[in-house]
Design a protein around this motif. Structure first.
Motif, PDB file in Angstrom:
ATOM      1  N   ARG A  81       0.798  -1.236   0.000  1.00  0.00           N
ATOM      2  CA  ARG A  81       0.000   0.000   0.000  1.00  0.00           C
ATOM      3  C   ARG A  81       0.821   1.272   0.000  1.00  0.00           C
ATOM      4  O   ARG A  81       0.335   2.328  -0.400  1.00  0.00           O
ATOM      5  CB  ARG A  81      -0.810   0.044   1.301  1.00  0.00           C
ATOM      6  CG  ARG A  81      -2.236  -0.271   1.214  1.00  0.00           C
ATOM      7  CD  ARG A  81      -2.783  -0.028   2.610  1.00  0.00           C
ATOM      8  NE  ARG A  81      -3.210   1.354   2.722  1.00  0.00           N
ATOM      9  CZ  ARG A  81      -4.476   1.708   2.670  1.00  0.00           C
ATOM     10  NH1 ARG A  81      -5.406   0.796   2.530  1.00  0.00           N
ATOM     11  NH2 ARG A  81      -4.802   2.967   2.769  1.00  0.00           N
ATOM     12  N   VAL A 102      -4.707  -2.864  -3.566  1.00  0.00           N
ATOM     13  CA  VAL A 102      -3.774  -3.815  -2.958  1.00  0.00           C
ATOM     14  C   VAL A 102      -4.298  -5.242  -3.139  1.00  0.00           C
ATOM     15  O   VAL A 102      -3.540  -6.150  -3.489  1.00  0.00           O
ATOM     16  CB  VAL A 102      -3.549  -3.502  -1.459  1.00  0.00           C
ATOM     17  CG1 VAL A 102      -2.737  -4.595  -0.792  1.00  0.00           C
ATOM     18  CG2 VAL A 102      -2.846  -2.151  -1.311  1.00  0.00           C
ATOM     19  N   ARG A 109       4.675  -4.674  -4.868  1.00  0.00           N
ATOM     20  CA  ARG A 109       5.063  -3.317  -4.450  1.00  0.00           C
ATOM     21  C   ARG A 109       5.568  -2.509  -5.638  1.00  0.00           C
ATOM     22  O   ARG A 109       5.200  -1.353  -5.824  1.00  0.00           O
ATOM     23  CB  ARG A 109       6.202  -3.447  -3.443  1.00  0.00           C
ATOM     24  CG  ARG A 109       6.003  -2.778  -2.147  1.00  0.00           C
ATOM     25  CD  ARG A 109       7.150  -3.162  -1.240  1.00  0.00           C
ATOM     26  NE  ARG A 109       8.173  -2.115  -1.254  1.00  0.00           N
ATOM     27  CZ  ARG A 109       8.079  -0.997  -0.539  1.00  0.00           C
ATOM     28  NH1 ARG A 109       7.028  -0.787   0.235  1.00  0.00           N
ATOM     29  NH2 ARG A 109       9.024  -0.099  -0.583  1.00  0.00           N
ATOM     30  N   SER A 165       2.776  -1.579  -7.982  1.00  0.00           N
ATOM     31  CA  SER A 165       1.688  -0.765  -7.433  1.00  0.00           C
ATOM     32  C   SER A 165       1.630   0.632  -8.043  1.00  0.00           C
ATOM     33  O   SER A 165       0.570   1.234  -8.122  1.00  0.00           O
ATOM     34  CB  SER A 165       1.810  -0.662  -5.905  1.00  0.00           C
ATOM     35  OG  SER A 165       2.926   0.139  -5.561  1.00  0.00           O
TER      36      SER A 165
END
Ligand code: ADP
Ligand code: MG
Length: 264
Positions: free
Chosen positions: A116, A134, A167, A170
């Motif tokens: 996140r 997420v 990650r 993202s």
């Protein structure tokens, strides 16, 4: 066929380490006059033995090491000459994944929170939007939602590497530099993570620079490769051509050092 738009162009990169006059460290030439170009959506392999300069070139692409000579253009940026206001956009465009050493992720954040973080920093949408993003990222990298609240040490190496990939993804990067992403993993898990990277590259058009000492890994998913030896390019081109018809003794040595497949 790929349109041929270049996302990475590195020209005549030279990097020296050390050679300081104060501490009198010996000067190491990690890269000498290395050039590279990668087309949008391709997976480009940087291969070579340990110490050949692969990670240094990766660091130059990521803007972590400034070259002594040469220029880089990556996703429209020059990583060695970023203005402060360009940094956030550069970091969104060019992401990295390293070997899973078990220490890459913040041990005090749940892995869901770690994924996140990039979205929180950018204040993307509402809290609920970010939760949904997420969850979608976990799904995309093949992680069960039941792992969201776990901490890094509670995951296997392969799961942690999936978190690292989530990650990186993202922030919707254009380029992913993956430096030995499989090295710390069990052989069976290596294949899964390689498949995951390949799938992401094909589905999303992400450009990947895959750094590996393992030619077999490059052979599996790379479209193009650069073979480095002692900081110099000894061979580059389409991966199929280079591996089918290696011109340089280093490439042949790397190919010959591969274990013979057991079930071929
Ligand atoms: P590879 O990733 O292919 O193993 P590296 O880019 O890490 O190669 O290293 C290339 C050369 O530069 C090696 O000789 C290595 O010892 C040297 N080197 C790498 N990082 C440093 C550093 N921070 N200081 C001094 N020498 C370094
Ligand atoms: Mg390395």
């Amino acid at each position: 066929m790929l349109a041929g738009r270049r996302v990475i162009e590195a020209q005549n990169i030279t990097v020296h380490y050390g050679g300081g006059s104060i501490r009198r460290t010996a000067k190491v030439t990690a890269l000498e006059d290395v050039s590279l170009s990668v087309e949008a959506g391709a997976c480009h392999g940087l291969v070579g033995e340990s110490g050949s300069g692969k990670s240094t070139l990766g660091r130059v692409l990521l803007g972590l090491t400034a070259p002594n000579r040469g220029r880089v253009a990556i996703a429209g940026f020059d990583p060695a000459r970023l203005a402060r206001r360009q940094r956030p956009a550069f970091c969104r465009s060019v992401q990295c994944v390293f070997q899973d050493s078990g220490t890459v992720l913040n041990p005090r954040l749940s892995v869901g929170r770690s994924v996140r973080e990039g979205l929180d920093i950018q204040r993307c949408g509402t809290r609920a939007d970010r939760d949904a993003a997420v969850a979608a990222l976990f799904e995309r990298v093949g992680l069960s939602q039941t792992l969201l609240e776990r901490f890094p040490h509670q995951l296997s190496g392969g799961q942690r590497q999936r978190v690292n990939i989530a990650r990186a993804l993202s922030v919707s990067p254009k380029v992913l530099v993956a430096d030995e992403p499989l090295s710390a993993l069990d052989v069976s898990v290596q294949a899964q993570i390689l498949d995951l990277l390949h799938g992401i590259q094909r589905e999303s058009g992400l450009t990947i620079v895959l750094i590996t000492h393992d030619l077999k890994v490059a052979q599996e998913i790379c479209d193009t490769v650069t073979v480095l030896e002692a900081g110099r390019t000894v061979e580059h081109g389409r991966a199929d051509d280079v591996f089918a018809n290696p011109k340089h003794s280093t490439t042949r040595r790397l190919i010959n050092s591969l274990p013979t497949p057991k079930f071929a």
